[in-house]
Design a protein around this motif. Structure first.
Motif, PDB file in Angstrom:
ATOM      1  N   PRO A 180    -107.172  89.957 147.247  1.00  0.00           N
ATOM      2  CA  PRO A 180    -106.348  88.759 146.591  1.00  0.00           C
ATOM      3  C   PRO A 180    -105.235  89.617 145.835  1.00  0.00           C
ATOM      4  O   PRO A 180    -104.299  88.991 145.625  1.00  0.00           O
ATOM      5  CB  PRO A 180    -107.184  88.107 145.412  1.00  0.00           C
ATOM      6  N   ILE A 189    -105.873  84.597 143.768  1.00  0.00           N
ATOM      7  CA  ILE A 189    -107.306  83.867 143.791  1.00  0.00           C
ATOM      8  C   ILE A 189    -106.920  82.647 144.264  1.00  0.00           C
ATOM      9  O   ILE A 189    -107.646  81.817 144.903  1.00  0.00           O
ATOM     10  CB  ILE A 189    -108.045  84.085 142.537  1.00  0.00           C
ATOM     11  N   LEU A 190    -106.079  81.870 143.309  1.00  0.00           N
ATOM     12  CA  LEU A 190    -105.507  80.365 143.448  1.00  0.00           C
ATOM     13  C   LEU A 190    -105.014  80.155 144.815  1.00  0.00           C
ATOM     14  O   LEU A 190    -105.398  79.241 145.411  1.00  0.00           O
ATOM     15  CB  LEU A 190    -104.626  80.239 142.452  1.00  0.00           C
ATOM     16  N   GLU A 191    -104.264  80.907 145.256  1.00  0.00           N
ATOM     17  CA  GLU A 191    -103.529  80.815 146.853  1.00  0.00           C
ATOM     18  C   GLU A 191    -104.856  80.791 147.930  1.00  0.00           C
ATOM     19  O   GLU A 191    -104.776  80.052 148.628  1.00  0.00           O
ATOM     20  CB  GLU A 191    -102.864  82.070 147.414  1.00  0.00           C
ATOM     21  N   ILE A 192    -105.814  81.772 147.591  1.00  0.00           N
ATOM     22  CA  ILE A 192    -106.843  81.552 148.413  1.00  0.00           C
ATOM     23  C   ILE A 192    -107.662  80.243 148.668  1.00  0.00           C
ATOM     24  O   ILE A 192    -107.805  79.722 149.444  1.00  0.00           O
ATOM     25  CB  ILE A 192    -108.031  82.815 148.258  1.00  0.00           C
ATOM     26  N   GLY A 193    -107.861  79.752 147.239  1.00  0.00           N
ATOM     27  CA  GLY A 193    -108.586  78.460 146.998  1.00  0.00           C
ATOM     28  C   GLY A 193    -107.759  77.365 147.719  1.00  0.00           C
ATOM     29  O   GLY A 193    -108.217  76.539 148.167  1.00  0.00           O
ATOM     30  N   LYS A 194    -106.425  77.380 147.361  1.00  0.00           N
ATOM     31  CA  LYS A 194    -105.488  76.294 148.035  1.00  0.00           C
ATOM     32  C   LYS A 194    -105.545  76.418 149.459  1.00  0.00           C
ATOM     33  O   LYS A 194    -105.516  75.219 150.291  1.00  0.00           O
ATOM     34  CB  LYS A 194    -103.928  76.425 147.668  1.00  0.00           C
ATOM     35  N   THR A 195    -105.584  77.364 150.130  1.00  0.00           N
ATOM     36  CA  THR A 195    -105.603  77.558 151.467  1.00  0.00           C
ATOM     37  C   THR A 195    -106.996  76.983 152.229  1.00  0.00           C
ATOM     38  O   THR A 195    -106.935  76.411 153.168  1.00  0.00           O
ATOM     39  CB  THR A 195    -105.282  79.095 151.946  1.00  0.00           C
ATOM     40  N   SER A 196    -108.024  77.534 151.473  1.00  0.00           N
ATOM     41  CA  SER A 196    -109.274  76.822 151.883  1.00  0.00           C
ATOM     42  C   SER A 196    -109.359  75.355 151.833  1.00  0.00           C
ATOM     43  O   SER A 196    -109.689  74.624 152.944  1.00  0.00           O
ATOM     44  CB  SER A 196    -110.418  77.506 151.038  1.00  0.00           C
ATOM     45  N   VAL A 197    -108.901  74.804 150.820  1.00  0.00           N
ATOM     46  CA  VAL A 197    -108.942  73.227 150.591  1.00  0.00           C
ATOM     47  C   VAL A 197    -107.989  72.563 151.657  1.00  0.00           C
ATOM     48  O   VAL A 197    -108.378  71.684 152.383  1.00  0.00           O
ATOM     49  CB  VAL A 197    -108.613  72.758 149.312  1.00  0.00           C
ATOM     50  N   TRP A 220    -109.815  72.895 155.202  1.00  0.00           N
ATOM     51  CA  TRP A 220    -110.769  71.759 155.245  1.00  0.00           C
ATOM     52  C   TRP A 220    -110.187  70.366 155.642  1.00  0.00           C
ATOM     53  O   TRP A 220    -110.807  69.920 156.307  1.00  0.00           O
ATOM     54  CB  TRP A 220    -111.637  71.788 154.061  1.00  0.00           C
ATOM     55  N   CYS A 254    -111.119  86.883 155.266  1.00  0.00           N
ATOM     56  CA  CYS A 254    -112.441  86.346 155.400  1.00  0.00           C
ATOM     57  C   CYS A 254    -113.119  87.259 156.229  1.00  0.00           C
ATOM     58  O   CYS A 254    -114.536  87.354 156.257  1.00  0.00           O
ATOM     59  CB  CYS A 254    -112.078  85.063 156.356  1.00  0.00           C
TER      60      CYS A 254
END
Length: 537
Positions: free
Chosen positions: A171, A322-330, A333, A474
Motif C-alpha cells: 500500500p 490503504i484507503l485507495e485499496i478500500g475504495k477500489t474494492s467497494v 463490488w 491481490c
C-alpha cells in the motif's frame, strides 16, 4: 440478430475496400498495413514465470491513442535481422523502453538467484541442526531444531515473513507511485537496497546464515515488488499495438535472463563440484554484478514523473494507500462484480502457486533426499516445459472460452499436486519427480496467461491500466498463508506431505470461488484481415 450480421458484413466490406485502396497506392503498403509485431503473434508464448513475484506484476499500464486496428503503419524493413530486432527490442529507440528492458533483465536475475541461495540455506540449516548427511550430499530427515525451528521449516518461514512484509509494504509503495512526485527516487532506493541485500548474501557462512535469512525475508521480497511497481508505472505506448510489442519483448528479456542464469550457474556447479553453500555465494555475486549493472542502466534512462493523484493535506501516504485499496474494492463490488469475484479466486490461487516453489524445494531435498544438482535439473526441466502450458492455454481458451480455460488450469494444477503427494513421497520415487517437473512446468506455463487473459477480458478496456496494480496487490496479500500452514502441519505431525497439502487447499478454494464468477455480456466483432475476434462490452 440479422441486423447485427448485416452491419458486420458491411463493416468487413468497408475494411476490405480500404485495404484494397491502400494496396493500389504502392506495393510497399501491402506489407505495412496493420503490420503485426512478431512477438504479438505468439505473445502467449512469453507468459512464463516461476513464482508470484514475477507473475503478479506483469501487465500493461496506461495507454493513449487509437486502437491497434487503426495503428499507423510503419515502414517495413526487409531481412531476418530487422525482424529479430523487433522481436527482442521493439521500439527500443525510446529511453523509457530501453529502461524497461534493462530492468526486466536485471530484476529477473536478482529474483532467480534466490533458488540457489535457498539450497545453500537448507544445507547450513541441516548442518547446524546436526542432521546426518547422505552419500549424494542430501540430508536425512531429523527432529533436531535450529533457532527453535526444524530445518525443513526454514524456507517456509522465509516465505511467510516475505509474504507478510510485502503485503504490508505494497500500500505504501502504491501510494508513493500515485500520490507523490518521488516515483523515480523511490524506485532507485528500492533497487539499490535490493542489489545490496543480494550482495550481502555472498558472506553466508555457518555463523551468519540465519542473519542472512532474516535480511532476505524482511527486505528483499518487499523491495523487489516495489521496484516492479515502479517499473510498470513507467510502461506506456501511443497504441495498444505498440504496447503489446513492448511488453512481449520485455517478457523475452525476463525469461531469457532466468534461463541463462540458471544454465550458467548449473554448469558451474556441475564442472566445479562445489557444494550448495559455495554455489549460493557464487550465484549471489553474479546476480549482484549483472543485476546491479542492468538496474543502473535502467534508472539512468527514466525521467522524473509528477504525482497522478492528489494527496489530501495531513494524510500520510500509507493511509492514502490503504484507503485507495478500500475504495477500489467497494467500487468493484458495486460496478464490476465479475472482476471482484475473480480477484477473490486469484487471492487463493496466486497464494498457492506462488509459494509452491519454495515449499517444493524443501520437499525434494528432505522427503525425496535429492541432491542440490538433482533439484537444479528439476527446476530447469520445469522452465523448459513452460511453453507446453502456453500451447495448452492457447488451444483450450479458443475452444472453451476464458472462464472454463482458467478453471480447467486450476483444476489441473490441483490434481497434479494431489498426485505428487500421493505417489512421490519416498527417496526411491525421486526419478518419478522429474515427470512431475514436466507436469508442473505445463501448469505454470498455462496458469499465468490464462489468469491474466481472463482478468483483462472481464475488465472494461478503459480500466485495465487503472486496476492492474490492484491485481498485483491481490496476488501477494495472502502469499504468507500456505507457508504458515506448512509450518504448522510439519511441526504438529512431522509430515512434509501434509504440510505441502496447504497449497492444494488454497487451489481448491480458488477453484470453488472461480466457479461463481459471473459472466459478462459481450458482443463480438470479427476482424477479417487478422482473423481474430474483438470483444466489446
Amino acid at each position: 440478430r440479422k441486423l447485427q450480421q448485416e452491419r458486420r458484413l458491411q463493416s468487413c466490406f468497408n475494411r476490405r475496400c480500404q485495404i484494397l485502396r491502400g494496396r493500389e497506392s504502392s506495393y510497399a503498403s501491402k506489407r505495412t498495413i496493420k503490420r503485426q509485431h512478431p512477438a504479438l503473434r505468439y505473445s502467449q508464448n512469453n507468459n512464463i514465470i516461476m513464482s508470484t513475484q514475477l507473475s503478479s506484476d506483469a501487465a500493461p499500464d496506461a495507454v493513449t491513442g487509437e486502437e491497434a486496428a487503426t495503428a499507423t503503419a510503419t515502414p517495413n524493413k526487409s531481412g531476418c535481422c530487422a525482424g529479430c530486432k523487433d522481436f527482442f527490442l521493439y521500439d527500443s529507440g525510446r529511453k523509457d523502453v530501453q529502461a524497461f528492458y534493462f530492468n526486466q533483465f536485471g530484476r529477473s536475475i536478482l529474483f532467480i538467484s534466490f533458488m540457489f541461495l535457498s539450497l545453500g540455506v537448507l544445507q547450513l540449516a541441516y548442518q547446524s541442526a546436526g542432521c546426518p548427511q547422505n552419500e549424494n550430499g542430501s540430508y536425512q530427515k531429523c527432529d533436531n531444531t535450529v533457532y527453535g525451528m526444524l530445518p525443513s521449516d526454514i524456507l517456509a518461514m522465509m516465505a511467510l515473513i516475505g509474504g507478510l512484509s510485502t503485503a504490508a509494504f505494497m500500500p505504501y509503495a502504491g501510494a508513493v507511485v500515485d500520490f507523490s512526485d518521488h516515483r523515480l527516487t523511490f524506485g532507485k532506493v528500492c533497487a539499490t537496497i535490493l542489489v545490496l541485500i543480494n550482495f550481502v548474501q555472498i558472506f553466508i557462512f555457518e555463523s551468519t546464515w540465519f542473519a542472512m535469512v532474516v535480511a532476505q525475508s524482511f527486505i528483499a521480497a518487499s523491495t523487489f515488488m516495489a521496484n516492479s511497481m515502479v517499473l510498470w508505472s513507467y510502461v506506456n505506448a501511443p497504441t495498444d499495438h505498440d504496447l503489446h510489442g513492448i511488453t512481449s519483448s520485455g517478457r523475452l528479456w525476463e525469461v531469457s535472463a532466468m534461463l541463462s542464469f540458471f544454465v550458467v550457474v548449473g554448469v558451474v556447479q556441475f564442472t566445479s563440484g562445489w557444494d550448495s553453500v559455495v554455489i549460493a555465494r557464487f550465484s549471489q555475486a553474479l546476480a549482484s554484478v549483472v543485476g546491479g549493472v542492468c538496474l543502473i542502466l535502467s534508472y539512468r534512462r527514466y525521467e522524473p514523473v509528477k504525482a497522478v493523484k492528489f494527496l489530501e493535506s495531513g494524510k500520510s501516504l500509507y493511509v492514502a494507500g490503504i484507503l485507495e485499496i478500500g475504495k477500489t474494492s467497494v467500487s468493484l463490488w458495486k460496478t464490476e462484480p465479475s472482476v471482484f469475484v475473480f480477484l477473490l479466486a486469484a487471492v487463493c490461487n496466486e497464494a498457492a502457486i506462488g509459494s509452491f516453489t519454495n515449499l517444493a524445494i524443501t520437499y525434494l531435498a528432505e522427503q525425496l533426499q535429492m541432491s542440490s544438482m538433482d533439484i537444479i535439473i528439476f527446476i530447469i526441466l520445469n522452465f523448459a516445459t513452460n511453453p507446453l502450458g502456453v500451447i495448452a492455454h492457447r488451444y483450450t481458451a479458443r475452444k472453451i472460452g476464458h472462464k472454463k480455460n482458467y478453471l480447467l488450469c486450476v483444476a489441473y494444477t490441483m490434481i497434479s499436486s494431489v498426485l505428487l503427494l500421493s505417489f512421490v513421497h519416498e527417496p526411491s520415487d525421486a526419478n518419478i519427480a522429474y515427470l512431475f517437473s514436466v507436469i508442473f512446468g505445463v501448469a505454470y506455463g498455462w496458469y499465468y496467461p490464462s489468469s491474466n487473459g481472463y482478468y483483462v477480458s472481464l475488465l472494461p478496456k478503459e480500466k485495465v491500466a487503472e486496476l492492474w496494480g490492484f491485481n498485483s496487490f491481490c496476488s501477494v496479500i495472502m502469499s504468507w498463508a500456505p507457508p504458515a500452514i506448512f509450518i504448522a502441519l510439519n511441526r504438529s505431525t512431522g509430515s512434509l506431505r501434509l504440510g505441502l497439502l496447504g497449497t492444494t487447499i488454497f487451489l481448491f478454494l480458488g477453484l470453488c470461488i472461480g466457479v461463481f464468477i459471473p459472466e459478462r455480456v459481450v458482443a463480438r466483432e470479427t476482424d477479417e484481415e487478422n482473423g481474430v475476434d474483438t470483444v466489446k462490452s
